[in-house]
Design a protein around this motif. Structure first.
Motif: not given
Length: 288
Positions: A169-178, A180-181, A248-264
């Motif tokens: 959010q701070r950097e104004g970026r939005r990953p599009q592909t897996l 990139e995530w 400071f609850a996040s208002r950013n709707p971006l959420q990593p996809p399940p595959e990225a969460i699993a890798a994390l």
């Protein structure tokens, strides 16, 4: 932290803080500052994070710390303006005094806490301190040998996701592909703040009485958590307003996809194992 009600003693003398909250980032430090900022026995600078020890020992932080001190005093003034309240002359003079001239030396650090009323414990809330190297923590312990230290621990996966969303959010970026995530998940910056296995023993070696609190208690038992904080700091009980509200609850709707969460989760598994071994399974269950 009272945004408009900061009490200043204009005749106060430079003094060291009596307490530190060292993190972790995205683990409730702003909420805790909002609570303790209401307590008459605690004094927190109006810009909250002093960023002194990491300026000394983490050179990579210095560029954005300079930004912090350019922006934060103006944010204090803007908060007053939005509420139609003039900035008290003593507060304005204080903000100018700590952000002009030579900064980031011992006398400057003590000057930051000079306006704390005599009855209050000055407190430095800087989550970045948790990431100090050994020589940095040793320096803090020599400089503040009697400081009371608090460390909030959030589940490392949740903490990393929250930091990632904030950074995007701070950097104004939005990953599009897996792909990139997955690149975002591999960014070492994402893992540094949650490296509890490295940082917690380092701080506990110097401050064995450090209060370590699980993030989940903020939502489930905020009153009990604050009682533990009060006991640790040696301050009396207080009736805190807005204790159940998020900060400071996040208002950013971006959420990593399940595959990225699993890798994390795979990558962060050693941190969970460390926390379970070091603090126990019950503590880990309360980190989310």
């Amino acid at each position: 932290m009272s945004s408009l009600g900061t009490v200043l003693d204009p005749a106060g003398q430079p003094r060291k803080p009596g307490a530190l909250c060292i993190g972790a980032q995205k683990a409730g430090t702003s909420w805790l500052a909002q609570m303790l900022g209401q307590h008459p026995q605690i004094w927190i600078p109006p810009f909250k994070e002093v960023q002194y020890f990491n300026h000394l020992f983490l050179p990579g932080h210095r560029k954005w710390i300079d930004w912090h001190y350019r922006q934060k005093p103006q944010e204090v003034r803007d908060r007053h303006a939005r509420r139609g309240i003039p900035v008290p002359p003593d507060l304005d003079a204080y903000l100018n005094g700590v952000t002009r001239g030579k900064m980031f030396h011992n006398q400057w650090y003590k000057r930051v806490f000079a306006p704390a009323p005599p009855v209050a414990i000055p407190m430095d809330f800087t989550p970045e301190y948790s990431t100090l190297p050994d020589e940095g923590v040793d320096y803090v312990a020599r400089f503040l040998p009697r400081a009371k230290v608090i460390y909030l621990i959030r589940h490392p996966v949740d903490r990393a996701v929250s930091q990632l969303r904030m950074n995007l959010q701070r950097e104004g970026r939005r990953p599009q592909t897996l792909a990139e995530w997955m690149a975002e998940i591999d960014n070492p910056v994402l893992h540094d703040r949650g490296d509890y296995a490295s940082y917690l023993p380092r701080w506990q070696a110097q401050y064995p009485e450090m209060l370590v609190l699980p993030f989940g208690r903020i939502a489930r038992d905020p009153h009990g958590l604050m009682e533990a904080v009060e006991a640790h700091l040696g301050i009396g009980p207080w009736l805190y307003s807005n204790i159940a509200e998020k900060v400071f609850a996040s208002r950013n709707p971006l959420q990593p996809p399940p595959e990225a969460i699993a890798a994390l989760e795979d990558r962060i598994a050693p941190q969970l194992a460390f926390l379970a071994d070091h603090l126990g399974a019950d503590f880990v269950a309360q980190t989310r």
